[in-house]
Design an enzyme around this catalytic site. Structure first.
Site, short mmCIF file in Angstrom:
data_model
loop_
_atom_site.label_atom_id
_atom_site.label_comp_id
_atom_site.label_asym_id
_atom_site.label_seq_id
_atom_site.Cartn_x
_atom_site.Cartn_y
_atom_site.Cartn_z
N HIS A 132 -2.21 0.44 14.96
CA HIS A 132 -2.70 -0.61 14.05
C HIS A 132 -1.51 -1.52 13.68
CE1 HIS A 132 -5.18 -2.72 11.35
NE2 HIS A 132 -5.38 -1.83 10.41
N GLN A 135 -1.46 -4.06 10.57
CA GLN A 135 -1.24 -3.47 9.25
C GLN A 135 0.25 -3.27 8.99
OE1 GLN A 135 -3.75 -2.60 6.89
NE2 GLN A 135 -1.93 -2.53 5.60
N ASP A 220 -2.66 7.52 4.72
CA ASP A 220 -3.88 6.89 5.24
C ASP A 220 -4.98 7.95 5.16
OD1 ASP A 220 -5.69 5.23 6.59
OD2 ASP A 220 -4.80 5.57 8.57
N1 NVA Z 1 -6.67 5.26 10.34
C1 NVA Z 1 -7.74 4.45 9.83
C2 NVA Z 1 -7.24 3.10 9.43
C3 NVA Z 1 -8.29 2.18 8.86
C4 NVA Z 1 -7.77 0.82 8.53
C5 NVA Z 1 -8.85 4.35 10.86
O1 NVA Z 1 -8.54 4.19 12.05
O2 NVA Z 1 -10.01 4.43 10.50
N1 CP Z 2 -6.57 -1.79 6.54
C1 CP Z 2 -7.58 -2.27 7.31
O1 CP Z 2 -7.42 -2.52 8.51
O2 CP Z 2 -8.72 -2.50 6.62
P1 CP Z 2 -10.16 -2.85 7.23
O3 CP Z 2 -10.63 -1.66 8.01
O4 CP Z 2 -11.00 -3.15 6.04
O5 CP Z 2 -10.02 -4.05 8.13
#
Ligand code: NVA
Ligand code: CP
Length: 301
Positions: A132, A135, A220
């Site tokens: 990600h 982020q 997270d």
């Molecule tokens: N680790 C989480 C981050 C969400 C922004 C997911 O992948 O659902």
């Molecule tokens: N942190 C993040 O990516 O949030 P969303 O899943 O709301 O986009």
């Protein structure tokens, strides 16, 4: 076909490029806050492809493109021919012939790599099962704005060795901070991602040892999107890794803590820390907007 710059992981930027994007993000934040026009991407169009839910990512990219003078279109993969099995290669070729930049949130990291390989315009990873990076731009901007240069400092990741954890590992290597990862057996990050970061990263199963003296604590959710069926098992396994006052008290006196959101109060982070007036988590969320505007400008420049 020209060869566009993509942003599939943080490793797609050099240290200097990453720092330039973070500096520009803070500049754009000031321009936005003072109402100064900054329409550097007039007429540019972004396609936003979502195979998973999102609040922050969708709103920040869509608002950001409009503020830069361009526009963004939301495409849910299920409501397009992708959901009916059109090959990623064909989809990439067609969409990229019509827009200037593409943002994708999906499951398999390989799918975004395939898309990028067949796209004539830049592709941004807006979250895969493995990474990600967007982020991390916001997180690093937030750390920098509140505490300055992170080089030589220590961050402590608490909990699941997931996509966010992987992007923290990349960030530690590029930006020169130490990352201690506190996770139980079976929830470690990918060994190859850890190995690529060399001595920037250590795994420490004891969360108290990992948090001691750290300048940044970060966590997270314990069950990421796609892992809902494992939620109970994961909650049990990860309970000892909750970001709470006790761990924060062991960290550096000036430590900040981050969470990409959405958060589950009482699970990976306490309600008290989420709702503490000194929390910078809301700045972190807002910085998604500014950091991604800087990223899009960079990729289209
Ligand atoms: N680790 C989480 C981050 C969400 C922004 C997911 O992948 O659902
Ligand atoms: N942190 C993040 O990516 O949030 P969303 O899943 O709301 O986009």
């Amino acid at each position: 076909m020209n060869s566009p710059r993509h942003f599939l992981t943080l490793n797609d930027l050099s240290r200097d490029e990453l720092l330039a994007v973070l500096r520009r993000a803070s500049e754009l934040k000031q321009l936005q806050r003072t109402g100064m026009p900054h329409a550097s991407l007039s007429g540019k169009v972004m396609a936003m492809i979502f195979a998973k839910a999102s609040t922050r990512t969708r709103v920040s990219f869509e608002a950001g493109m409009t503020q830069l003078g361009g526009s963004a279109m939301f495409l849910s993969s299920s409501a397009t021919q992708m959901g009916r099995g059109e090959p990623i290669e064909d989809t990439a070729r067609v969409i990229s012939s019509m827009v200037d930049i593409v943002m994708i949130r999906t499951f398999d990291h390989e799918d975004i790599q395939t898309f990028a390989a067949h796209s004539s315009v830049p592709v941004i990873n807006a979250l895969t099962d493995d990474f990600h990076p967007c982020q991390l731009l916001a997180d690093m901007q937030t750390w920098f704005e509140h505490r300055g240069d992170m080089r030589g400092k220590t961050a402590c990741w608490l909990g699941d060795g997931n996509n966010m954890c992987h992007s923290y590992i990349n960030a530690a290597k590029i930006l020169g901070f130490n990352l201690r990862i506190a996770c139980p057996e079976g929830y470690e990050p990918s060994p190859s991602v850890v190995a690529a970061a060399g001595d920037a990263v250590t795994i420490e199963p004891d969360p108290k040892i990992a948090a001691s003296g750290a300048h940044l604590l970060v966590t997270d959710v314990w069950a990421s999107m796609g892992q809902e069926a494992e939620a109970n098992e994961r909650n049990n396994a990860l309970q000892a890794y909750q970001l709470n006052r006790e761990l924060l008290d062991l960290a550096d006196a000036e430590a900040i803590y981050l969470h990409c959101l959405p958060a589950h109060r009482g699970e990976e982070i306490t309600a008290e820390l989420m709702d503490d007036p000194n929390s910078v988590i809301w700045d972190e969320a807002e910085n998604r907007l500014h950091a991604q505007k800087a990223l899009v400008e960079f990729l289209l420049s």
